[in-house]
Design an enzyme around this catalytic site. Structure first.
Site, PDB file in Angstrom:
ATOM      1  N   GLU A  39       0.827  -1.213   0.000  1.00 14.91           N
ATOM      2  CA  GLU A  39       0.000   0.000   0.000  1.00 14.91           C
ATOM      3  C   GLU A  39       0.862   1.264   0.000  1.00 14.91           C
ATOM      4  O   GLU A  39       0.536   2.248  -0.653  1.00 14.91           O
ATOM      5  CB  GLU A  39      -0.938   0.008   1.220  1.00 14.91           C
ATOM      6  N   CYS A 194     -13.225   2.843 -14.264  1.00 11.53           N
ATOM      7  CA  CYS A 194     -13.611   4.248 -14.073  1.00 11.53           C
ATOM      8  C   CYS A 194     -12.340   5.095 -14.117  1.00 11.53           C
ATOM      9  O   CYS A 194     -11.970   5.754 -13.153  1.00 11.53           O
ATOM     10  CB  CYS A 194     -14.329   4.408 -12.735  1.00 11.53           C
ATOM     11  N   CYS A 201     -17.753   2.986 -19.120  1.00  5.43           N
ATOM     12  CA  CYS A 201     -19.010   2.854 -18.369  1.00  5.43           C
ATOM     13  C   CYS A 201     -19.828   1.645 -18.831  1.00  5.43           C
ATOM     14  O   CYS A 201     -20.556   1.054 -18.042  1.00  5.43           O
ATOM     15  CB  CYS A 201     -19.825   4.131 -18.502  1.00  5.43           C
ATOM     16  N   CYS A 204     -18.967  -1.187 -16.662  1.00  7.02           N
ATOM     17  CA  CYS A 204     -18.937  -0.918 -15.221  1.00  7.02           C
ATOM     18  C   CYS A 204     -20.158  -1.520 -14.522  1.00  7.02           C
ATOM     19  O   CYS A 204     -21.294  -1.343 -14.972  1.00  7.02           O
ATOM     20  CB  CYS A 204     -18.897   0.588 -14.994  1.00  7.02           C
ATOM     21  N   CYS A 210     -25.299   5.131 -11.817  1.00  9.56           N
ATOM     22  CA  CYS A 210     -24.245   6.156 -11.725  1.00  9.56           C
ATOM     23  C   CYS A 210     -24.764   7.500 -12.262  1.00  9.56           C
ATOM     24  O   CYS A 210     -25.156   7.618 -13.427  1.00  9.56           O
ATOM     25  CB  CYS A 210     -23.029   5.709 -12.533  1.00  9.56           C
TER      26      CYS A 210
END
Ligand code: SF4
Length: 352
Positions: A39, A194, A201, A204, A210
């Site tokens: 991370e 995205c 889209c 998605c 959305c």
């Protein structure tokens, strides 16, 4: 266009089962330590760049104890080229802190994870949810973009109010089960579907609900900040050469390239007189006129640095050997394990 958290989670997790990324090295043998390192490396750095660094880092520091016991120079050496070196220094400090204050065990609660240097709320949430499979929200750049578009938030995502609102949504949607998969899926959707420009889209899982997609606003959200023109600074790097070796200075622990090794430098373009005076007065060295290597630009987050590398033969060294913990004579053909910033590595390659 509201959606219940359980429906949102279902869409995300179904998508993850089919399309989520499951092959990264830190996704195997998952431990808080391994997830933490990944991370931190992934902050500000592309995943493909991170993978080889991560693997080398893990070979040298397979666990928290080995990292805590390592000299900082070695940690910086393995980090060299990844940039944002504060991350490496914080990792090292945090590993020592875990050894001393948490009995060598990476903390297993969110609040304690956040007390470690370099770990903010989003990174803590990622470690907690991915490594321990516990419910915790994250809000990295990718997730901010997904949520801002999904909720149709057309204000700058740098504003505190917007960030607060995005945190509210991030917490609203987290599941109580399959937390690791959910967090990974949100990151993956931001990174692969995205995307900043031309989001896909049609692929998605969130497209039915959305707001940005339905209002044809995906190119407007997240709201872009006016791009700042970065100032330009100029520096001459003094590549002092003697018998095939070059002089390196250790930089102060804080600031640009903190704790790494670089050439002595002076502000401005190379001017023979300035260089000779600096070498004489500051370094106690008599030097010959310089030759220039090609100049180049290195960009930091807040300014450009135009670098003029000047090769300067040293006439002779003072009788006292000029080496201590803050300066060494370094042979580019026999490199040592030192943390060298990327531009210094590039120059060293040229010198070879
Ligand atoms: S539908 Fe498009 S804009 Fe909305 S979250 Fe999905 S990819 Fe992003």
């Amino acid at each position: 266009m509201t959606i219940r958290p359980s429906s949102f989670q279902k869409l995300i997790l179904n998508w993850f089962d089919k399309h989520g990324r499951k092959h990264f090295p830190w996704q195997h043998n998952k431990t808080p330590y391994r997830v933490w390192i990944s991370e931190i490396m992934l902050q500000q750095t592309q995943v493909n760049t991170v993978i080889p660094y991560y693997q080398t880092f893990m070979q040298h520091f397979p666990d928290l104890k080995s990292l805590a016991n390592a000299p900082l120079d070695q940690v910086l050496h393995l980090w060299a080229g990844l940039g944002y070196y504060t991350r490496a220094r914080n990792l090292h400090r945090a590993a020592k802190m875990v050894m001393e204050q948490f009995n060598g065990q990476f903390p297993d609660n969110l609040a304690a994870i956040q007390t470690l240097p370099g770990i903010g709320p989003s990174t803590a949430g990622a470690i907690f949810s991915i490594a321990l499979n516990q419910p915790a929200a994250i809000l990295d750049g990718n997730v901010k973009r997904v949520l801002a578009r999904f909720q149709g938030i057309a204000q700058s995502i740098k504003d505190k109010n917007t960030v607060d609102e995005l945190w509210k949504w991030a917490k609203h949607y987290i599941p109580s089960k399959r937390c690791a998969d959910y967090t990974q899926a949100m990151m993956d959707i931001g990174a692969t579907v995205c995307t900043r420009s031309n989001p896909q889209c049609n692929l998605c899982p969130l497209n039915k609900h959305c707001i940005a997609y339905h209002q044809n606003m995906t190119h407007l959200i997240p709201v872009k900040q006016a791009t700042k023109t970065l100032p330009v600074r100029t520096a001459t790097f003094l590549i002092l050469q003697h018998k095939g070796q070059v002089l390196l200075h250790k930089r102060p622990p804080m600031g640009i390239w903190g704790g790494l090794w670089s050439f002595p430098e002076i502000a401005g373009e190379p001017v023979n007189e300035n260089i000779r005076t600096y070498c004489k007065q500051q370094l106690k060295l008599d030097v010959h006129p310089f030759n220039l290597l090609p100049s180049f630009r290195h960009t930091f987050s807040h300014y450009h640095l135009d670098i003029h590398p000047a090769i300067i033969p040293v006439k002779r060294l003072p009788i006292r050997i000029m080496e201590d913990e803050l300066q060494i004579w370094y042979n580019p053909d026999e490199p040592k394990s030192l943390g060298l910033p990327k531009p210094i590595q590039v120059i060293m390659r040229e010198l070879k």
